[in-house]
Design a protein around this motif. Structure first.
Motif, PDB file in Angstrom:
ATOM      1  N   ARG A  28       0.833  -1.214   0.000  1.00  0.00           N
ATOM      2  CA  ARG A  28       0.000   0.000   0.000  1.00  0.00           C
ATOM      3  C   ARG A  28       0.864   1.259   0.000  1.00  0.00           C
ATOM      4  O   ARG A  28       0.558   2.232  -0.687  1.00  0.00           O
ATOM      5  CB  ARG A  28      -0.946  -0.015   1.190  1.00  0.00           C
ATOM      6  CG  ARG A  28      -2.088  -0.975   1.015  1.00  0.00           C
ATOM      7  CD  ARG A  28      -3.084  -0.896   2.157  1.00  0.00           C
ATOM      8  NE  ARG A  28      -4.196  -1.795   1.883  1.00  0.00           N
ATOM      9  CZ  ARG A  28      -4.724  -2.616   2.762  1.00  0.00           C
ATOM     10  NH1 ARG A  28      -4.274  -2.646   3.999  1.00  0.00           N
ATOM     11  NH2 ARG A  28      -5.722  -3.402   2.429  1.00  0.00           N
ATOM     12  N   GLU A  29       1.933   1.249   0.772  1.00  0.00           N
ATOM     13  CA  GLU A  29       2.825   2.412   0.819  1.00  0.00           C
ATOM     14  C   GLU A  29       3.507   2.634  -0.525  1.00  0.00           C
ATOM     15  O   GLU A  29       3.621   3.762  -0.991  1.00  0.00           O
ATOM     16  CB  GLU A  29       3.875   2.236   1.927  1.00  0.00           C
ATOM     17  CG  GLU A  29       4.902   3.347   1.987  1.00  0.00           C
ATOM     18  CD  GLU A  29       4.319   4.743   2.204  1.00  0.00           C
ATOM     19  OE1 GLU A  29       4.985   5.727   1.803  1.00  0.00           O
ATOM     20  OE2 GLU A  29       3.193   4.874   2.745  1.00  0.00           O
ATOM     21  N   ASN A  30       3.938   1.573  -1.185  1.00  0.00           N
ATOM     22  CA  ASN A  30       4.560   1.717  -2.505  1.00  0.00           C
ATOM     23  C   ASN A  30       3.567   2.237  -3.539  1.00  0.00           C
ATOM     24  O   ASN A  30       3.912   3.079  -4.373  1.00  0.00           O
ATOM     25  CB  ASN A  30       5.150   0.383  -2.970  1.00  0.00           C
ATOM     26  CG  ASN A  30       6.486   0.106  -2.344  1.00  0.00           C
ATOM     27  OD1 ASN A  30       7.204   1.016  -1.955  1.00  0.00           O
ATOM     28  ND2 ASN A  30       6.815  -1.161  -2.224  1.00  0.00           N
ATOM     29  N   ALA A  39       0.592   4.690  -8.227  1.00  0.00           N
ATOM     30  CA  ALA A  39       0.272   3.615  -9.165  1.00  0.00           C
ATOM     31  C   ALA A  39      -1.234   3.376  -9.207  1.00  0.00           C
ATOM     32  O   ALA A  39      -1.931   3.547  -8.215  1.00  0.00           O
ATOM     33  CB  ALA A  39       0.986   2.335  -8.746  1.00  0.00           C
ATOM     34  N   ASN A  40      -1.709   2.973 -10.367  1.00  0.00           N
ATOM     35  CA  ASN A  40      -3.117   2.639 -10.536  1.00  0.00           C
ATOM     36  C   ASN A  40      -3.303   1.158 -10.185  1.00  0.00           C
ATOM     37  O   ASN A  40      -3.474   0.313 -11.053  1.00  0.00           O
ATOM     38  CB  ASN A  40      -3.559   2.938 -11.964  1.00  0.00           C
ATOM     39  CG  ASN A  40      -5.047   2.697 -12.141  1.00  0.00           C
ATOM     40  OD1 ASN A  40      -5.799   2.647 -11.172  1.00  0.00           O
ATOM     41  ND2 ASN A  40      -5.466   2.530 -13.375  1.00  0.00           N
ATOM     42  N   VAL A  41      -3.199   0.861  -8.891  1.00  0.00           N
ATOM     43  CA  VAL A  41      -3.251  -0.506  -8.391  1.00  0.00           C
ATOM     44  C   VAL A  41      -4.234  -0.566  -7.235  1.00  0.00           C
ATOM     45  O   VAL A  41      -4.243   0.312  -6.380  1.00  0.00           O
ATOM     46  CB  VAL A  41      -1.849  -0.962  -7.899  1.00  0.00           C
ATOM     47  CG1 VAL A  41      -1.913  -2.318  -7.235  1.00  0.00           C
ATOM     48  CG2 VAL A  41      -0.849  -0.959  -9.047  1.00  0.00           C
ATOM     49  N   SER A  42      -5.050  -1.598  -7.229  1.00  0.00           N
ATOM     50  CA  SER A  42      -5.946  -1.826  -6.100  1.00  0.00           C
ATOM     51  C   SER A  42      -5.345  -2.914  -5.228  1.00  0.00           C
ATOM     52  O   SER A  42      -5.088  -4.016  -5.703  1.00  0.00           O
ATOM     53  CB  SER A  42      -7.322  -2.286  -6.591  1.00  0.00           C
ATOM     54  OG  SER A  42      -7.911  -1.290  -7.379  1.00  0.00           O
ATOM     55  N   VAL A  43      -5.110  -2.604  -3.972  1.00  0.00           N
ATOM     56  CA  VAL A  43      -4.571  -3.580  -3.033  1.00  0.00           C
ATOM     57  C   VAL A  43      -5.732  -4.221  -2.292  1.00  0.00           C
ATOM     58  O   VAL A  43      -6.532  -3.539  -1.667  1.00  0.00           O
ATOM     59  CB  VAL A  43      -3.604  -2.908  -2.038  1.00  0.00           C
ATOM     60  CG1 VAL A  43      -3.066  -3.931  -1.046  1.00  0.00           C
ATOM     61  CG2 VAL A  43      -2.460  -2.216  -2.785  1.00  0.00           C
TER      62      VAL A  43
END
Length: 123
Positions: A7-9, A15-19
């Motif tokens: 999540r921190e990265n 970034a367009n990323v869902s954790v």
């Protein structure tokens, strides 16, 4: 703890990323069909995870698997063959400097195999 690092990265790099916290492949059914998938661990369910991701991956999208065990690389290679996919495989090896007397030496870290497969139109 690894989820917090991720999540921190994502936050740091915008970034367009869902954790999503959960265990694959079960948690995957709660998510929309992916544009791309990165598998970075399997908990002993590697083939189940690959199948679940591949079956929902959009045409032309990529599945990327990071592996450290040669046995897992062999499993992924065989899975690709069964699915009529030619993977692109890269081995990444990094060495880090360590002090030795008045100098230093390099010590290799664990190699990482990166396997990339693109879902073809006819799959």
């Amino acid at each position: 703890r690894q989820v917090e690092y991720l999540r921190e990265n994502v936050r740091r790099h915008a970034a367009n990323v869902s954790v999503v916290f959960g265990e694959a492949p079960g948690v995957l059914s709660t998510l929309p069909d992916p544009d791309a998938v990165l598998v970075g661990g399997s908990g002993g369910k590697l083939i189940e995870i690959l199948n679940a991701c591949w079956n929902r991956l959009q045409t032309g999208s990529r599945l990327v698997v990071n592996l450290v065990l040669l046995d897992h690389l062999t499993e992924v290679w065989a899975w690709c063959r069964r699915n009529h996919v030619r993977p692109d495989v890269t081995l990444v090896q990094v060495s880090k400097a360590h002090p030795l007397s008045d100098s230093f030496r390099f010590e290799g870290t664990t190699p990482v195999y990166i396997v990339q497969a693109t879902r073809p139109v006819n799959a």
